[in-house]
Write an enzyme that holds these catalytic residues in place. Structure first.
Site, PDB file in Angstrom:
ATOM      1  N   ASN A  19       0.875  -1.174   0.000  1.00 53.29           N
ATOM      2  CA  ASN A  19       0.000   0.000   0.000  1.00 53.29           C
ATOM      3  C   ASN A  19       0.908   1.218   0.000  1.00 53.29           C
ATOM      4  O   ASN A  19       1.434   1.620   1.041  1.00 53.29           O
ATOM      5  CB  ASN A  19      -0.913  -0.014   1.219  1.00 53.29           C
ATOM      6  CG  ASN A  19      -1.880   1.159   1.238  1.00 53.29           C
ATOM      7  OD1 ASN A  19      -1.812   2.057   0.405  1.00 53.29           O
ATOM      8  ND2 ASN A  19      -2.784   1.169   2.200  1.00 53.29           N
ATOM      9  N   ARG A  54      -2.541  -2.143  -3.534  1.00 55.63           N
ATOM     10  CA  ARG A  54      -3.787  -1.412  -3.339  1.00 55.63           C
ATOM     11  C   ARG A  54      -3.762  -0.193  -4.253  1.00 55.63           C
ATOM     12  O   ARG A  54      -2.811   0.598  -4.232  1.00 55.63           O
ATOM     13  CB  ARG A  54      -3.924  -0.954  -1.893  1.00 55.63           C
ATOM     14  CG  ARG A  54      -5.156  -0.083  -1.661  1.00 55.63           C
ATOM     15  CD  ARG A  54      -5.111   0.609  -0.312  1.00 55.63           C
ATOM     16  NE  ARG A  54      -6.273   1.468  -0.131  1.00 55.63           N
ATOM     17  CZ  ARG A  54      -6.207   2.745   0.250  1.00 55.63           C
ATOM     18  NH1 ARG A  54      -5.037   3.294   0.498  1.00 55.63           N
ATOM     19  NH2 ARG A  54      -7.301   3.458   0.409  1.00 55.63           N
ATOM     20  N   HIS A  76     -13.191   2.339   0.057  1.00 57.42           N
ATOM     21  CA  HIS A  76     -13.101   1.389   1.171  1.00 57.42           C
ATOM     22  C   HIS A  76     -13.723   0.042   0.809  1.00 57.42           C
ATOM     23  O   HIS A  76     -14.092  -0.743   1.684  1.00 57.42           O
ATOM     24  CB  HIS A  76     -13.801   1.916   2.437  1.00 57.42           C
ATOM     25  CG  HIS A  76     -13.141   3.112   3.048  1.00 57.42           C
ATOM     26  ND1 HIS A  76     -13.856   4.118   3.662  1.00 57.42           N
ATOM     27  CD2 HIS A  76     -11.837   3.472   3.143  1.00 57.42           C
ATOM     28  CE1 HIS A  76     -13.018   5.045   4.115  1.00 57.42           C
ATOM     29  NE2 HIS A  76     -11.779   4.673   3.812  1.00 57.42           N
ATOM     30  N   LEU A  86     -15.033   3.186   9.899  1.00 59.47           N
ATOM     31  CA  LEU A  86     -14.812   4.465  10.557  1.00 59.47           C
ATOM     32  C   LEU A  86     -13.349   4.592  10.957  1.00 59.47           C
ATOM     33  O   LEU A  86     -12.869   3.883  11.845  1.00 59.47           O
ATOM     34  CB  LEU A  86     -15.702   4.590  11.806  1.00 59.47           C
ATOM     35  CG  LEU A  86     -17.201   4.328  11.595  1.00 59.47           C
ATOM     36  CD1 LEU A  86     -17.947   4.447  12.915  1.00 59.47           C
ATOM     37  CD2 LEU A  86     -17.773   5.286  10.555  1.00 59.47           C
ATOM     38  N   GLY A  87     -12.646   5.478  10.287  1.00 60.29           N
ATOM     39  CA  GLY A  87     -11.273   5.802  10.616  1.00 60.29           C
ATOM     40  C   GLY A  87     -11.092   7.282  10.383  1.00 60.29           C
ATOM     41  O   GLY A  87     -12.047   8.052  10.517  1.00 60.29           O
ATOM     42  N   ARG A  96     -12.150  15.551   6.492  1.00 56.93           N
ATOM     43  CA  ARG A  96     -13.016  15.804   5.340  1.00 56.93           C
ATOM     44  C   ARG A  96     -14.403  16.194   5.832  1.00 56.93           C
ATOM     45  O   ARG A  96     -14.892  15.685   6.833  1.00 56.93           O
ATOM     46  CB  ARG A  96     -13.120  14.563   4.448  1.00 56.93           C
ATOM     47  CG  ARG A  96     -11.815  14.131   3.815  1.00 56.93           C
ATOM     48  CD  ARG A  96     -12.055  12.975   2.847  1.00 56.93           C
ATOM     49  NE  ARG A  96     -10.798  12.402   2.404  1.00 56.93           N
ATOM     50  CZ  ARG A  96     -10.485  11.116   2.501  1.00 56.93           C
ATOM     51  NH1 ARG A  96     -11.351  10.251   3.031  1.00 56.93           N
ATOM     52  NH2 ARG A  96      -9.323  10.672   2.060  1.00 56.93           N
ATOM     53  N   GLU A 123     -13.616   0.102  15.480  1.00 58.50           N
ATOM     54  CA  GLU A 123     -13.181  -1.048  16.260  1.00 58.50           C
ATOM     55  C   GLU A 123     -12.840  -0.693  17.710  1.00 58.50           C
ATOM     56  O   GLU A 123     -12.910  -1.563  18.586  1.00 58.50           O
ATOM     57  CB  GLU A 123     -11.947  -1.689  15.612  1.00 58.50           C
ATOM     58  CG  GLU A 123     -12.207  -2.291  14.239  1.00 58.50           C
ATOM     59  CD  GLU A 123     -10.919  -2.659  13.523  1.00 58.50           C
ATOM     60  OE1 GLU A 123      -9.909  -2.943  14.210  1.00 58.50           O
ATOM     61  OE2 GLU A 123     -10.909  -2.650  12.277  1.00 58.50           O
ATOM     62  N   GLU A 181      -7.598  -5.571   5.411  1.00 63.32           N
ATOM     63  CA  GLU A 181      -7.624  -5.300   3.978  1.00 63.32           C
ATOM     64  C   GLU A 181      -6.506  -6.026   3.244  1.00 63.32           C
ATOM     65  O   GLU A 181      -6.693  -6.477   2.105  1.00 63.32           O
ATOM     66  CB  GLU A 181      -7.534  -3.789   3.745  1.00 63.32           C
ATOM     67  CG  GLU A 181      -8.757  -3.029   4.245  1.00 63.32           C
ATOM     68  CD  GLU A 181      -8.596  -1.537   4.203  1.00 63.32           C
ATOM     69  OE1 GLU A 181      -8.905  -0.942   3.161  1.00 63.32           O
ATOM     70  OE2 GLU A 181      -8.141  -0.963   5.216  1.00 63.32           O
TER      71      GLU A 181
END
Length: 395
Positions: A9, A89, A178, A207-208, A239, A331, A382
């Site tokens: 990534n 990714r 996502h 949610l991050g 954002r 989480e 992921e």
């Protein structure tokens, strides 16, 4: 081919990597090289094949650019490490890619062309592919796109009510992001519920610092909150999420702001950051508990906007098997989960406070006993999803 798959990534100032033994998906090595080009780069490397696998080694390194960073990553991996493929990714695949894809000259060209849709991500992702191809010309390279899982959205969900030219010629539509995470946790939910994936319907909340919701009906994504770009949808760390689309033109016409400046503010200086000065939800929870009104308001807004998406997706899906929380905030932030689920008992969504505060597994059910809808906290992986898609493609 060799069963190990290296997942990369490549970000603007970092490289995340994991080496997984397939098909079981065991993580052999993982790491993060961050602060590329800063003069103060740092490499975190964890090796499960070493004599002290639990020990994470952290070292200061000199990584002036991504080529130097990849040199350091492969040096850390060591000459003895073998892999049969490198999976990358890639953020934006547009409407061209609906699954993992072997990298060819045509694919490279397409990723480059799609950089106009994701200028902060696709060029860097492509740079990682180019460097790895140059360093390992005989190893298959595979691209897995964040947008791919959402290619099952029906037209009523992905079309905007805009001039036809914008859609047909400029490609302006909802793509969603996502997707790799939403796909992974939806599959894990089906396993936990002991239902076939093709018969499982969930609402997934990733949610991050970035955040998105996805409506997944019978295993397929049918709607998602992020749109043409990752800016649309939920309120996020930096954002704005959904706003009146007339705001940017108002700022341009009446306050002489440049489009590029407005875009930067909406993507990097809005959301929780704009309201509180930080995107760290842990800090906001502490500040809120100490009585800070701005922190409490920010968390209230954050949970409220997520709740609105749950209601909308629940309505169009006619009910769900489970609500999923994942991502760093989803989480780990029990308070956020409580804020989101509060007042949703009429939808069969009610949290057990004890279970919500204690989780010790990859999948935890925190719903009250007797409720129809399960509330699952699932640790996303992921890299494993990317490796699984790559393994399936190459085999």
């Amino acid at each position: 081919m060799h069963p190990n798959i290296l997942v990369i990534n490549s970000g603007s100032s970092s490289i995340k990597y994991q080496l997984l033994a397939m098909p079981e998906g065991r993580v052999l090595v993982k790491g993060l090289l961050e602060r590329i080009g800063s003069g103060d780069a740092r490499l975190k490397h964890w090796d499960n094949t070493a004599s002290d696998p639990a020990h994470e080694k952290i070292s200061q390194v000199n990584a002036a650019d991504h080529q130097a960073a990849f040199d350091l990553v492969f040096k850390a991996l060591g000459a003895a490490i073998e892999f049969g493929a490198i999976a990358h990714r890639v953020v934006h695949g547009g409407s061209r890619f609906a699954s993992a894809t072997c990298v060819t000259d045509d694919v490279i060209k397409a990723i480059s062309e799609l950089s106009a849709f994701a200028p902060l991500h696709n060029p860097i992702n492509l740079n990682g592919i180019t460097i790895c191809h140059r360093m390992f010309p005989g190893i298959p390279q595979v691209a897995v796109f964040d947008t791919a899982y959402h290619q099952t959205l029906p037209p009523r969900a992905y079309r905007y009510a805009i001039p036809e030219l914008w859609y047909q010629t400029f490609g302006i539509r909802r793509y969603g992001f996502h997707g790799t995470s939403h796909h992974y946790v939806a599959q894990k939910a089906a396993e936990f519920l002991e239902k076939p994936f093709a018969e499982t319907s969930v609402i997934s909340l990733h949610l991050g610092n970035g955040a998105s919701a996805a409506a997944i009906a019978k295993g397929q994504s049918v709607d998602t909150s992020m749109g043409f770009t990752p800016l649309e949808g939920l309120m996020m760390g930096a954002r704005s999420g959904d706003i009146d689309p007339a705001i940017p033109t108002y700022l341009q016409n009446y306050h002489q702001m440049e489009a590029s400046g407005i875009d930067w503010q909406l993507n990097h200086a809005s959301g929780l950051t704009a309201l509180t000065g930080t995107n760290d939800v842990r800090e906001l929870i502490n500040r809120s508990q100490q009585g800070e009104e701005s922190a409490a308001l920010a968390l209230d807004m954050y949970g409220y906007r997520i709740k609105k998406y749950i209601g909308a997706y629940w309505a169009v899906m006619g009910g769900i098997d489970a609500l999923i929380f994942t991502g760093g905030v989803g989480e780990n932030a029990a308070l956020v989960r409580r804020l989101v689920c509060g007042g949703l008992a009429h939808l069969g969504i009610a949290i057990d406070d004890t279970a919500n505060n204690i989780q010790d597994a990859d999948v935890c059910d925190i719903a009250q006993t007797g409720q129809k809808t399960r509330i699952l906290v699932i640790r996303t992986h992921e890299e494993l999803q990317i490796a699984q898609e790559t393994w399936a493609l190459l085999n």
